[in-house]
Design an enzyme around this catalytic site. Structure first.
Site, PDB file in Angstrom:
ATOM      1  N   ARG A  57     -14.420  -7.162  -0.540  1.00 56.07           N
ATOM      2  CA  ARG A  57     -13.676  -6.934   0.718  1.00 56.07           C
ATOM      3  C   ARG A  57     -13.110  -5.502   0.734  1.00 56.07           C
ATOM      4  O   ARG A  57     -12.533  -5.035  -0.229  1.00 56.07           O
ATOM      5  CB  ARG A  57     -12.542  -7.950   0.806  1.00 56.07           C
ATOM      6  CG  ARG A  57     -11.638  -7.786   2.042  1.00 56.07           C
ATOM      7  CD  ARG A  57     -10.412  -6.940   1.755  1.00 56.07           C
ATOM      8  NE  ARG A  57      -9.457  -6.953   2.859  1.00 56.07           N
ATOM      9  CZ  ARG A  57      -8.405  -6.148   2.924  1.00 56.07           C
ATOM     10  NH1 ARG A  57      -8.166  -5.286   1.974  1.00 56.07           N
ATOM     11  NH2 ARG A  57      -7.579  -6.220   3.939  1.00 56.07           N
TER      12      ARG A  57
ATOM     13  N   THR B 208       0.052   0.792   6.804  1.00 60.78           N
ATOM     14  CA  THR B 208       0.050  -0.278   5.799  1.00 60.78           C
ATOM     15  C   THR B 208       0.126  -1.611   6.533  1.00 60.78           C
ATOM     16  O   THR B 208       0.698  -1.693   7.619  1.00 60.78           O
ATOM     17  CB  THR B 208       1.227  -0.143   4.817  1.00 60.78           C
ATOM     18  OG1 THR B 208       1.150  -1.199   3.857  1.00 60.78           O
ATOM     19  CG2 THR B 208       2.573  -0.223   5.518  1.00 60.78           C
ATOM     20  N   GLY B 209      -0.464  -2.632   5.945  1.00 59.79           N
ATOM     21  CA  GLY B 209      -0.400  -3.939   6.591  1.00 59.79           C
ATOM     22  C   GLY B 209      -1.732  -4.652   6.503  1.00 59.79           C
ATOM     23  O   GLY B 209      -2.531  -4.371   5.612  1.00 59.79           O
TER      24      GLY B 209
ATOM     25  N   ASP C 291      -8.512  -1.478   5.553  1.00 61.66           N
ATOM     26  CA  ASP C 291      -8.412  -0.323   6.443  1.00 61.66           C
ATOM     27  C   ASP C 291      -8.200   1.000   5.726  1.00 61.66           C
ATOM     28  O   ASP C 291      -8.494   2.065   6.272  1.00 61.66           O
ATOM     29  CB  ASP C 291      -7.232  -0.521   7.399  1.00 61.66           C
ATOM     30  CG  ASP C 291      -5.916  -0.692   6.640  1.00 61.66           C
ATOM     31  OD1 ASP C 291      -5.905  -1.444   5.639  1.00 61.66           O
ATOM     32  OD2 ASP C 291      -4.915  -0.079   7.029  1.00 61.66           O
TER      33      ASP C 291
ATOM     34  N   THR D  35       0.835  -1.198   0.000  1.00 60.51           N
ATOM     35  CA  THR D  35       0.000   0.000   0.000  1.00 60.51           C
ATOM     36  C   THR D  35       0.870   1.249   0.000  1.00 60.51           C
ATOM     37  O   THR D  35       1.983   1.227   0.511  1.00 60.51           O
ATOM     38  CB  THR D  35      -0.849  -0.047   1.286  1.00 60.51           C
ATOM     39  OG1 THR D  35      -1.809  -1.058   1.119  1.00 60.51           O
ATOM     40  CG2 THR D  35      -1.517   1.266   1.610  1.00 60.51           C
TER      41      THR D  35
HETATM   42  N1  ASP Z   1      -3.729  -2.369   4.326  1.00 59.40           N
HETATM   43  C1  ASP Z   1      -4.025  -2.872   3.016  1.00 59.40           C
HETATM   44  C2  ASP Z   1      -5.327  -3.619   3.059  1.00 59.40           C
HETATM   45  O1  ASP Z   1      -5.531  -4.407   3.962  1.00 59.40           O
HETATM   46  C3  ASP Z   1      -2.981  -3.754   2.451  1.00 59.40           C
HETATM   47  C4  ASP Z   1      -1.588  -3.227   2.479  1.00 59.40           C
HETATM   48  O2  ASP Z   1      -1.263  -2.383   3.293  1.00 59.40           O
HETATM   49  O3  ASP Z   1      -0.801  -3.665   1.648  1.00 59.40           O
HETATM   50  O4  ASP Z   1      -6.121  -3.439   2.165  1.00 59.40           O
END
Ligand code: ASP
Length: 294
Positions: free
Chosen positions: A185, A208-209, A188, A157
């Protein structure tokens, strides 16, 4: 940071990060607002196929793309978000227009697409977001989940936080979500308070995560609340949320305080990141150790 993901492309990632940080630093140095700056930096990263946002967005389980983004300014807590868009080239700009041109904060799916057409942002065919590397990632995930049922999170992200000369902070975040995610889906990133938050009294935060974990723990707002209510320094609040509230491997955050302290922290092997300030700090990095604080 999975080594197979980097596959010798580290210099490319670092060059992209450097471009993004330089753009942000130049804009702020020239007197741009933090809001314009975070939007421009995130747009640049959305155009870059290396990152999981815009052009480089990951595939969902159906083999298509659903993009999420949000933006927030610390002055007045104004914010905007979009989820599940399929034809919007730069979702962060659409999020900003939700903030500026509607009485709402969050538009999703078909309604967000209709607003995009009305607002005149650039529309592309859904196939614009097809990239061979992300297709291979989906195929790997499908093969894996057929055997083990445990998909690997995709951490790519993009986000930006900024503090401008007027003392206003802003944050923006954009993503394709997680590889092999279920149709519909939402993570966050477009959820204000989870992936993005900005308040001139506490700071601007972009996460991010694993989106599900960030939502569960109201990650970005959680940081802000620790500063506001417990008097924590921003770097301590980020550290607590990243290392005590979240689990190892969940992700990381970038943040900036109203007095210019930059924070980059994560509990993964690495996090694509960069930082610059008016005192001459300029850095980009991928792996540990995270460098936090001033
Ligand atoms: N936070 C993002 C999500 O769950 C994914 C990511 O940070 O790569 O959509």
């Amino acid at each position: 940071m999975p080594e197979e993901r980097l596959a010798g492309r580290e210099p490319l990632y670092l060059a992209s990060l450097e471009r993004a940080v330089r753009l942000g630093a130049t804009m702020l140095g020239d007197g741009a607002s933090s809001l314009d700056t975070v939007e421009a930096v995130v747009r640049l990263l959305e155009e870059d196929p290396l990152f999981n946002a815009g052009k480089g967005a990951v595939y969902n389980h159906e083999g298509t793309h659903e993009l999420d983004a949000s933006i927030m300014e610390g002055r007045g807590l104004r914010c905007g978000a979009v989820a599940g868009v399929r034809t919007v080239r730069n979702p962060v700009t659409l999020a900003r227009l939700v903030m500026e041109r509607t009485p709402h904060v969050f538009l999703a799916g078909e309604g967000a697409e209709a607003f995009a057409r009305e607002a005149g942002v650039e529309i592309v065919e859904p196939s614009f977001f097809d990239t061979p590397g992300r297709r291979e990632e989906l195929e790997r995930e499908l093969a894996k989940s057929a055997t083990s049922g445990s998909p690997t999170p995709e951490l790519g992200t993009v986000g930006a936080v900024a503090l401008d000369r007027a003392g206003d902070v802003a944050a923006a975040t954009s993503t394709g979500g997680r590889t092999n995610k279920r149709y519909g889906r939402v993570g966050d990133v477009p959820v204000i308070g989870a992936g993005t938050y900005a308040d001139n009294r506490t700071g601007a935060i972009s996460a991010t995560g694993k989106g599900e974990e960030m939502i569960r723990h109201a990650a970005a707002a959680n940081v802000s609340a620790r500063v506001e209510h417990a008097g924590a320094a921003l770097e301590d609040a980020v550290r607590e949320v990243v290392h005590q509230v979240l689990e190892p491997g969940d992700g990381g955050m970038i943040a900036v305080s109203p007095d210019g302290v930059l924070v980059l922290d994560f509990n993964t092997e690495g996090m694509f990141r960069g930082a610059a300030d008016s005192a001459g700090r300029f850095e980009v990095a991928i792996r540990s150790p995270a460098r936090t604080g001033p």
